[in-house]
Enzyme design. Structure first.
Site, PDB file in Angstrom:
ATOM      1  N   CYS A  76       0.863  -1.179   0.000  1.00 32.33           N
ATOM      2  CA  CYS A  76       0.000   0.000   0.000  1.00 32.33           C
ATOM      3  C   CYS A  76       0.899   1.227   0.000  1.00 32.33           C
ATOM      4  O   CYS A  76       1.722   1.395   0.906  1.00 32.33           O
ATOM      5  CB  CYS A  76      -0.889  -0.008   1.244  1.00 32.33           C
ATOM      6  SG  CYS A  76      -1.881   1.489   1.475  1.00 32.33           S
ATOM      7  N   CYS A 189      -0.777   4.054  -6.377  1.00 25.20           N
ATOM      8  CA  CYS A 189      -1.663   3.331  -5.459  1.00 25.20           C
ATOM      9  C   CYS A 189      -1.826   1.931  -6.016  1.00 25.20           C
ATOM     10  O   CYS A 189      -2.030   1.763  -7.234  1.00 25.20           O
ATOM     11  CB  CYS A 189      -3.016   4.032  -5.358  1.00 25.20           C
ATOM     12  SG  CYS A 189      -4.278   3.116  -4.425  1.00 25.20           S
TER      13      CYS A 189
END
Length: 283
Positions: A76, A189
């Site tokens: 992440c 992302c």
């Protein structure tokens, strides 16, 4: 702390986005058992306070350590930017590999000298990202066009990879950086690789004919770095016919199962639901 080569590798993300990294790890390290943790009950991270992201990263890492992992992948960008240095301080003996936007490879590929970065607000506002961007712009002539993609990770988390609403968001965020002259787009992302087809559609409609636009996904680089670290510490599994993938989620068990099936074309051996306890205030 001693780790065993036959122990699993832990991978976590705010939701299903980290599956894009898990896929590269599975292909690069086929003999490794993996535990995936989707913190979907707290997603998205990108619009939360840094303190909340740090606390969640601590809680999840502690949970995975209880399952005797030998390495941790923070799949992440937002959690990497907010918490990875603190995690390494907290667990100095554990292999911890994070993910960050691929600005350097984008700069290398760019012919225009302009690169675009699609990321969450938290990632773009983080000191880690800003230091990376500033170093690049100070040492090269590359210009960075950054775009906070509010709401896009949430659409992907819901499985809406082809909906009109998701396409509208992709068009809204990709078009300005193309119009600014960017010829390399960094996916900042881990959710975003799942909408590369929509990004390509926007490129086809917006970019001039014949103009090449590179899309940078750093998931493979993470898997390769993990492999190097495992080899260096003699923790790499060379033969394991029973390597499996198990998963935990603080969200919907059926949704994560569907994500494994639809996004990765592979099932998890088992998916468990963990109650969202000790939820921090999000103000």
């Amino acid at each position: 702390m001693r780790f065993s080569p036959d122990a699993p590798i832990g991978v976590f993300d705010s939701g299903v986005g980290g599956l894009s990294v898990l896929q590269h790890i599975r292909q690069t390290l086929p003999h490794e058992s993996l535990i995936y943790f989707a913190d979907s009950g707290f997603a998205p991270y990108g619009e939360k306070l840094e303190s909340v992201i740090i606390e969640r990263s601590f809680v999840i890492t502690d949970f995975l350590l209880q399952h005797h992992i030998k390495a941790l992948v923070v799949a992440c960008n937002t959690a990497t930017a907010a918490a990875i240095q603190l995690l390494r301080q907290r667990h100095p003996d554990l292999i911890i590999v994070g993910i960050e936007p691929g600005l350097k490879p984008a700069a290398t590929l760019s012919q225009s000298g302009i690169i675009g970065v699609l990321a969450t607000q938290s990632t773009l506002h983080s000191k880690k990202f800003q230091d990376l961007r500033d170093h690049l712009t100070q040492t090269t002539s590359v210009k960075v066009e950054q775009q906070a993609c509010i709401g896009l990770a949430s659409q992907i988390e819901k499985g809406e990879l082809h909906s009109g609403a998701t396409y509208s968001l992709v068009q809204k965020y990709v078009t300005p950086i193309l119009n600014a002259g960017a010829d390399a787009i960094v996916l900042g992302c881990t959710h975003y690789p799942f909408v590369i087809p929509l990004i390509n559609d926007v490129i086809a409609q917006t970019a001039a004919p014949g103009r090449q636009i590179h899309i940078i996904d750093t998931g493979l680089a993470v898997a390769q770095q993990l492999k190097r670290r495992l080899i260096k510490t003699d923790l790499l599994m060379h033969n394991n016919d029973t390597a499996d993938v198990t998963a935990w989620t603080t969200g919907s068990q059926s949704s994560l199962n569907m994500a494994f099936t639809q996004l990765l074309k592979m099932p998890a051996t088992a998916i468990h639901t963990l109650a969202t306890q000790h939820r921090p205030a999000d103000k």
